[in-house]
Design a protein around this motif. Structure first.
Motif, PDB file in Angstrom:
ATOM      1  N   VAL A 190       1.105  -1.011  -0.075  1.00 50.95           N
ATOM      2  CA  VAL A 190      -0.185   0.401   0.058  1.00 50.95           C
ATOM      3  C   VAL A 190       0.861   1.448  -0.386  1.00 50.95           C
ATOM      4  O   VAL A 190       1.968   1.337   1.073  1.00 50.95           O
ATOM      5  CB  VAL A 190      -0.819  -0.051   1.394  1.00 50.95           C
ATOM      6  N   VAL A 191       0.560   2.374  -0.775  1.00 50.53           N
ATOM      7  CA  VAL A 191       1.479   3.540  -1.033  1.00 50.53           C
ATOM      8  C   VAL A 191       0.694   4.761  -0.894  1.00 50.53           C
ATOM      9  O   VAL A 191      -0.436   4.413  -1.227  1.00 50.53           O
ATOM     10  CB  VAL A 191       2.127   3.458  -2.742  1.00 50.53           C
ATOM     11  N   ALA A 192       1.651   5.957  -1.214  1.00 54.92           N
ATOM     12  CA  ALA A 192       1.054   6.698  -0.653  1.00 54.92           C
ATOM     13  C   ALA A 192      -0.131   7.162  -1.920  1.00 54.92           C
ATOM     14  O   ALA A 192       1.379   7.912  -2.956  1.00 54.92           O
ATOM     15  CB  ALA A 192       2.289   7.751   0.133  1.00 54.92           C
ATOM     16  N   LEU A 193      -0.476   8.010  -1.666  1.00 58.88           N
ATOM     17  CA  LEU A 193      -1.162   9.123  -2.919  1.00 58.88           C
ATOM     18  C   LEU A 193      -0.790   9.928  -3.266  1.00 58.88           C
ATOM     19  O   LEU A 193      -0.658  10.190  -4.460  1.00 58.88           O
ATOM     20  CB  LEU A 193      -2.604   8.981  -2.577  1.00 58.88           C
ATOM     21  N   PHE A 194      -0.815  10.280  -2.188  1.00 59.10           N
ATOM     22  CA  PHE A 194       1.043  12.058  -3.313  1.00 59.10           C
ATOM     23  C   PHE A 194       1.458  12.177  -1.655  1.00 59.10           C
ATOM     24  O   PHE A 194       1.344  11.125  -0.952  1.00 59.10           O
ATOM     25  CB  PHE A 194      -0.537  13.569  -3.051  1.00 59.10           C
ATOM     26  N   VAL A 244       6.757  11.731   3.458  1.00 61.10           N
ATOM     27  CA  VAL A 244       6.533  11.080   2.564  1.00 61.10           C
ATOM     28  C   VAL A 244       6.143  11.270   0.832  1.00 61.10           C
ATOM     29  O   VAL A 244       5.358  12.037   0.504  1.00 61.10           O
ATOM     30  CB  VAL A 244       5.184   9.534   3.001  1.00 61.10           C
ATOM     31  N   LYS A 245       6.736  10.391   0.393  1.00 61.42           N
ATOM     32  CA  LYS A 245       6.586  10.754  -0.862  1.00 61.42           C
ATOM     33  C   LYS A 245       5.610   9.888  -2.210  1.00 61.42           C
ATOM     34  O   LYS A 245       5.183   9.211  -1.219  1.00 61.42           O
ATOM     35  CB  LYS A 245       8.047  10.665  -1.802  1.00 61.42           C
ATOM     36  N   ALA A 246       5.157  10.530  -3.020  1.00 62.61           N
ATOM     37  CA  ALA A 246       4.330  10.004  -3.824  1.00 62.61           C
ATOM     38  C   ALA A 246       4.857   9.025  -3.897  1.00 62.61           C
ATOM     39  O   ALA A 246       5.660   8.485  -4.528  1.00 62.61           O
ATOM     40  CB  ALA A 246       3.236  10.661  -4.997  1.00 62.61           C
ATOM     41  N   GLY A 247       3.680   7.466  -3.955  1.00 67.93           N
ATOM     42  CA  GLY A 247       4.344   6.058  -3.936  1.00 67.93           C
ATOM     43  C   GLY A 247       4.966   5.670  -3.100  1.00 67.93           C
ATOM     44  O   GLY A 247       5.600   4.975  -3.675  1.00 67.93           O
ATOM     45  N   GLN A 248       5.201   6.169  -2.236  1.00 68.21           N
ATOM     46  CA  GLN A 248       6.304   5.656  -0.938  1.00 68.21           C
ATOM     47  C   GLN A 248       5.619   4.256  -0.934  1.00 68.21           C
ATOM     48  O   GLN A 248       3.711   4.952  -0.313  1.00 68.21           O
ATOM     49  CB  GLN A 248       7.109   6.807  -0.095  1.00 68.21           C
ATOM     50  N   ARG A 249       6.234   3.322  -0.592  1.00 69.42           N
ATOM     51  CA  ARG A 249       5.251   2.223   0.960  1.00 69.42           C
ATOM     52  C   ARG A 249       5.142   2.295   2.145  1.00 69.42           C
ATOM     53  O   ARG A 249       5.449   3.307   2.894  1.00 69.42           O
ATOM     54  CB  ARG A 249       6.364   1.328   0.387  1.00 69.42           C
ATOM     55  N   LEU A 250       3.519   2.627   2.310  1.00 70.14           N
ATOM     56  CA  LEU A 250       3.496   2.765   3.996  1.00 70.14           C
ATOM     57  C   LEU A 250       3.061   1.480   4.293  1.00 70.14           C
ATOM     58  O   LEU A 250       3.468   1.266   5.629  1.00 70.14           O
ATOM     59  CB  LEU A 250       1.042   3.017   3.722  1.00 70.14           C
ATOM     60  N   GLY A 251       2.700   0.453   4.127  1.00 67.56           N
ATOM     61  CA  GLY A 251       2.646  -0.793   4.655  1.00 67.56           C
ATOM     62  C   GLY A 251       1.859  -2.195   3.608  1.00 67.56           C
ATOM     63  O   GLY A 251       2.393  -1.991   2.957  1.00 67.56           O
ATOM     64  N   LEU A 252       1.531  -2.927   4.230  1.00 68.04           N
ATOM     65  CA  LEU A 252       0.775  -3.903   2.758  1.00 68.04           C
ATOM     66  C   LEU A 252      -0.983  -4.203   3.346  1.00 68.04           C
ATOM     67  O   LEU A 252      -1.343  -3.354   4.691  1.00 68.04           O
ATOM     68  CB  LEU A 252       1.379  -5.539   3.936  1.00 68.04           C
ATOM     69  N   THR A 253      -1.637  -5.239   2.756  1.00 66.75           N
ATOM     70  CA  THR A 253      -2.705  -4.926   2.900  1.00 66.75           C
ATOM     71  C   THR A 253      -3.214  -5.879   4.353  1.00 66.75           C
ATOM     72  O   THR A 253      -2.425  -6.581   4.162  1.00 66.75           O
ATOM     73  CB  THR A 253      -3.454  -5.774   1.470  1.00 66.75           C
ATOM     74  N   GLY A 254      -4.450  -5.246   4.183  1.00 68.32           N
ATOM     75  CA  GLY A 254      -4.746  -6.045   5.644  1.00 68.32           C
ATOM     76  C   GLY A 254      -5.969  -6.178   5.878  1.00 68.32           C
ATOM     77  O   GLY A 254      -6.762  -6.326   5.299  1.00 68.32           O
TER      78      GLY A 254
END
Length: 486
Positions: A190-194, A244-254
């Motif tokens: 899961v990644v950052a929208l912006f 955080v940068k756009a597209g940076q990983r936040l975690g995994l689907t949960g």
């Protein structure tokens, strides 16, 4: 969302309510609450445009599942008739509906008074008949560089999908805000929208909390809200105050809800869009958000090469003996592609060419109606309408329901082991059968199984069983197997 694009301003006629507009950069639609006969004016790059609401009509479908719904009906669609400087048009609000352009103004129905009166979700305290979202048609709906929020994802790779104003068909009257994308937990990034700053993170509490909400606030005040990632799969860098940068990983689907990994039936990623321009960062105090769905469609096409997205309409509802019209007109092709044909493959074995199909359901049950959409270039996409058909004489809740998942969803090749999850709740001792769609014999599935396909292609996998009163239950899902790497 209450964000005005550069050079965009609104003037309200008498009795029209337009939401306050902060001076922000970006391509965010503005909100206008209107009663019939009221007018708003928007200045566009092509000159000022005056929009008048002529009228609005809500449409419902039956509901005998939600016990605290005395009307036994739910709003599923609203048609708003508008006029923009002499040009009349009907703008439809419903799940998975994109905005339309009317005389230089991009318009969408966000909600209506009927939707807003739902017990949970939707938009509260609607004082007017309809809330429209408005944007200069020369601008994209939302910033043109948003990043689709799940890596390695395929559209409709599970049957659990919710969008703005869609009824969440579980156990309470709940119209959804934001976007839900079903996925098997702990598998996809899961990644950052912006780009922005982390304003809310469960890591601040040192333990799982609620749905483990993560909130990213952009420099212009847009707030992206994520829900349901599992605590131990959230990146340690996602702490309050971090950039955080756009597209940076936040975690995994949960699958976290209520502070526990307990979304057994409906694991998914939730993404919402809110307005934090007043400086508040508490998720419960954010202003109303815009319809994120069109932005996510655009972001998906930027990230993935899929030529089109078939849209069968999500969840539909009918009574036994009732008539239902299926509608594929919300299907969308990427820029440069053009839809050439639609075909419905219906549960009774019939086929209907064209975007519309009308059918009657003699018996209650859970049905899956398959939509096949093709482009002029020969590309194909499939989607499924999940239709719940009720027997009004039976008690509420006595109808099977459920969803279907698989992983991986991209990069499947001949011989790749694919994990399938059945989340079909039958309320019956009858077994659930899975058919992988490749000609191999159906087999019993309890909760999960694996299967490898021998050849590339598109396969319609299905779950079948019987419900409370032996009514048929069917859930279908598309699996894409890519050609082997040379």
């Amino acid at each position: 969302m209450n964000f005005s694009p550069p050079g965009q301003s609104f003037v309200c006629a008498a009795f029209c309510l337009l939401m306050p507009q902060p001076a922000l950069a970006g391509y965010w639609p503005a909100l206008a609450d209107l009663n019939p006969g009221e007018t708003c004016e928007i200045s566009t790059t092509a000159g000022p445009r005056r929009l008048t609401l002529i009228g609005v009509q809500e449409m419902t479908e039956p509901d005998y599942f939600i016990q605290n719904n005395p009307s036994h009906a739910v709003v599923v669609r609203a048609d708003a008739e508008i006029e923009v400087d002499g040009v009349r048009a009907t703008v439809t609000g419903r799940p998975f509906q994109l905005p339309i352009v009317v005389n230089g103004v991009r318009v969408a129905v966000q909600t209506t008074r009927g939707w807003s009166e739902a017990e949970v979700g939707s938009v509260k305290n609607m004082g007017k008949a309809v809330r429209l979202e408005l944007l200069d048609a020369s601008l994209s709906w939302g910033p043109p560089d948003l990043v689709f929020h799940i890596d390695d994802y395929r559209w409709r790779s599970s049957t659990y999908n919710n969008t703005w104003s869609a009824l969440v068909p579980f156990n309470k009257l709940y119209y959804h805000r934001g976007e839900d994308f079903g996925a098997i937990p702990d598998r996809l990034p899961v990644v950052a929208l912006f780009a922005g700053r982390i304003a809310v993170s469960p890591l601040a509490d040192g333990r799982p909390s609620g749905s483990n909400h993560v909130l990213i606030v952009s420099p212009d005040g847009a707030a992206a809200s994520y829900g349901h990632m599992n605590y131990d799969r959230i990146d340690p860098a996602i702490v309050v105050g971090a950039e955080v940068k756009a597209g940076q990983r936040l975690g995994l689907t949960g699958s976290t809800w209520g502070g526990k990994n307990q979304q057994h039936f409906d694991p998914h990623v939730h993404l919402g869009l809110e307005d934090a321009t007043d400086g508040k960062r508490d998720r419960n105090n954010l202003r109303p958000s815009a319809n994120l769905y069109p932005m996510i469609v655009d972001a998906y096409f930027r990230k993935y090469p899929d030529p089109l997205i078939a849209v069968a309409g999500g969840y539909r509802f009918a009574s036994a003996g009732g008539v239902l019209e299926l509608d594929a007109t919300r299907s969308v092709a990427r820029p440069g592609e053009e839809i050439a044909s639609c075909q419905w493959l219906l549960h009774d074995g019939s086929r209907v060419d064209g975007p519309l199909a009308t059918l009657t359901y003699p018996l209650p049950g859970l049905y899956s109606e398959e939509l096949v959409v093709r482009t002029k270039s020969g590309a194909e996409s499939r989607d499924f309408a999940q239709v719940r058909v009720y027997d009004p004489l039976r008690k509420t809740g006595e109808l099977g329901f459920g969803w279907f998942y698989h992983t991986p969803v991209r990069g499947i090749r001949p011989g790749t082991p694919v994990l399938f999850w059945s989340r079909l709740e039958t309320q019956n001792t009858a077994p659930v059968y899975i058919d992988f769609g490749d000609g191999t014999p159906p087999q019993i599935i309890r909760e999960e199984t694996t299967h490898a396909y021998s050849h590339a292609g598109r396969y319609t996998a299905s779950l079948r069983s019987l419900g409370w009163a032996d009514e048929p239950l069917t859930v279908k899902m598309n699996v894409v197997v890519e050609a082997a790497i040379p």
